[in-house]
Motif scaffolding. Structure first.
Motif, short mmCIF file in Angstrom:
data_model
loop_
_atom_site.label_atom_id
_atom_site.label_comp_id
_atom_site.label_asym_id
_atom_site.label_seq_id
_atom_site.Cartn_x
_atom_site.Cartn_y
_atom_site.Cartn_z
N UNK A 107 42.27 26.64 36.66
CA UNK A 107 43.65 26.72 37.15
C UNK A 107 44.47 27.71 36.32
N UNK A 108 44.25 27.74 35.01
CA UNK A 108 44.93 28.70 34.15
C UNK A 108 44.50 30.13 34.48
N UNK A 109 43.21 30.30 34.75
CA UNK A 109 42.68 31.61 35.12
C UNK A 109 43.32 32.10 36.42
N UNK A 110 43.41 31.22 37.40
CA UNK A 110 44.00 31.59 38.69
C UNK A 110 45.48 31.91 38.54
N UNK A 111 46.18 31.16 37.71
CA UNK A 111 47.60 31.41 37.49
C UNK A 111 47.81 32.78 36.86
N UNK A 112 46.95 33.12 35.91
CA UNK A 112 47.04 34.43 35.26
C UNK A 112 46.77 35.55 36.26
N UNK A 113 45.72 35.39 37.06
CA UNK A 113 45.39 36.41 38.06
C UNK A 113 46.56 36.63 39.02
#
Length: 312
Positions: A107-113
């Motif tokens: 979820x953190x990765x997707x938010x960053x992307x």
């Protein structure tokens, strides 16, 4: 490629000095060629890169390059965030295990992307706004074939498209919808308007009378509604609570959501057909120069008989 050092990248995104340019340069190149070059024109982009490589950048070109870097940097990070740290060798693809660092959750990765993508698309809007406000400084963009083709249209700008829809990433979304707009403008609207279409587009704003403006409004609304339906069905744009938004990454939908998309597209199609019918009614009533009402047309013979038109 207009970003040649990590320091230039750091001007626009937060990255460590430990990041090597070599590891990210393919993402920078993809970002520039996918997002920037189509907007400003490939010939102009390639000439700009050549001037940058040869050290022949004028102050105006450097100013433009800085706007491009502001967009390309976050978009490059968007690409890189999806594959960064991945190593490929004969054993396959993998990431090195880190014992002293926390990896981001999914979820953190997707938010960053999403943050990188949003920042990049916003900067693309600023880039085109900068060019449009300084056209005389960049004649290669101003006089490009793509821009001339775009401006010779019933919907020549994001502002006109925005008169019907609220747009997210206005200029980028408009550019993404150009295929759908051109498809219906040449396939539906222009044939209906006959030679009046060229007469109308050939007039300056000061030369338009009230009937011209009325007909143009009807034609624009019919065109925009039809193009929106096509763009939604081809997964070019999506309808959100905030407005119409361009789709630039993989977009997978459930069967239920797909039905909602098709239902919304159908409504836009019907609205377009309604506006088109109103346009035809007004054309027949006003009979502007270049338009021949049905009563004055010769009867169709053989292959000249009217034919149906597939919406999609």
């Amino acid at each position: 490629m207009l970003i040649s050092t990590i320091e230039q990248l750091q001007e626009h995104v937060s990255v460590s000095q430990d990041l090597s340019l070599k590891s990210i340069q393919s993402s920078i190149r993809k970002a520039e060629k996918r997002f920037v070059a189509p907007l400003i024109g490939f010939p102009f982009y390639e000439n700009l890169v050549s001037a940058f490589k040869s050290g022949q950048m004028s102050d105006k070109l450097e100013s433009l390059a800085e706007h491009i870097r502001a967009a390309a940097a976050p978009l490059a990070m968007w690409y890189h965030s999806q594959i960064g740290g991945v190593t490929t060798d004969d054993s396959g693809m993998y990431k090195h295990k880190q014992t002293d660092r926390w990896n981001l959750s999914d979820s953190e990765q997707k938010k960053l992307e999403n943050a990188y993508l949003s920042d990049g698309l916003d900067q693309l809007d600023y880039l085109i706004d900068f060019l449009e406000r300084n056209l005389d400084d960049y004649p290669e963009y101003r006089d490009s074939h793509a821009r001339k083709e775009e401006t010779y249209s019933l919907v020549p700008s994001a502002a006109v498209l925005g008169s019907v829809h609220k747009l997210i990433y206005k200029r980028v979304t408009f550019d993404a919808m150009r295929e759908a707009l051109r498809f219906h403008e040449t396939g539906r609207i222009q044939p209906v308007m006959q030679d009046y279409y060229d007469n109308l587009l050939g007039k300056s704003e000061d030369e338009l009378d009230e009937s011209d403006k009325e007909l143009r409004t009807l034609a624009r609304r019919a065109l925009i509604y039809m193009a929106t339906a096509r763009a939604m069905l081809t997964r070019t744009v999506k309808l959100t609570a905030a407005g119409i938004e361009v789709i630039v990454s993989q977009y997978t939908v459930t069967e239920a959501e797909n039905k909602r998309i098709e239902a919304s597209a159908k409504q836009y199609e019907q609205s377009g057909e309604s506006e088109l019918a109103a346009l035809v009614k007004e054309l027949n009533k006003l009979a502007p120069e270049g338009y021949i009402p049905p009563a004055a047309r010769p009867a169709p013979v053989g292959d000249d008989e009217p034919r149906g038109f597939a919406f999609f």
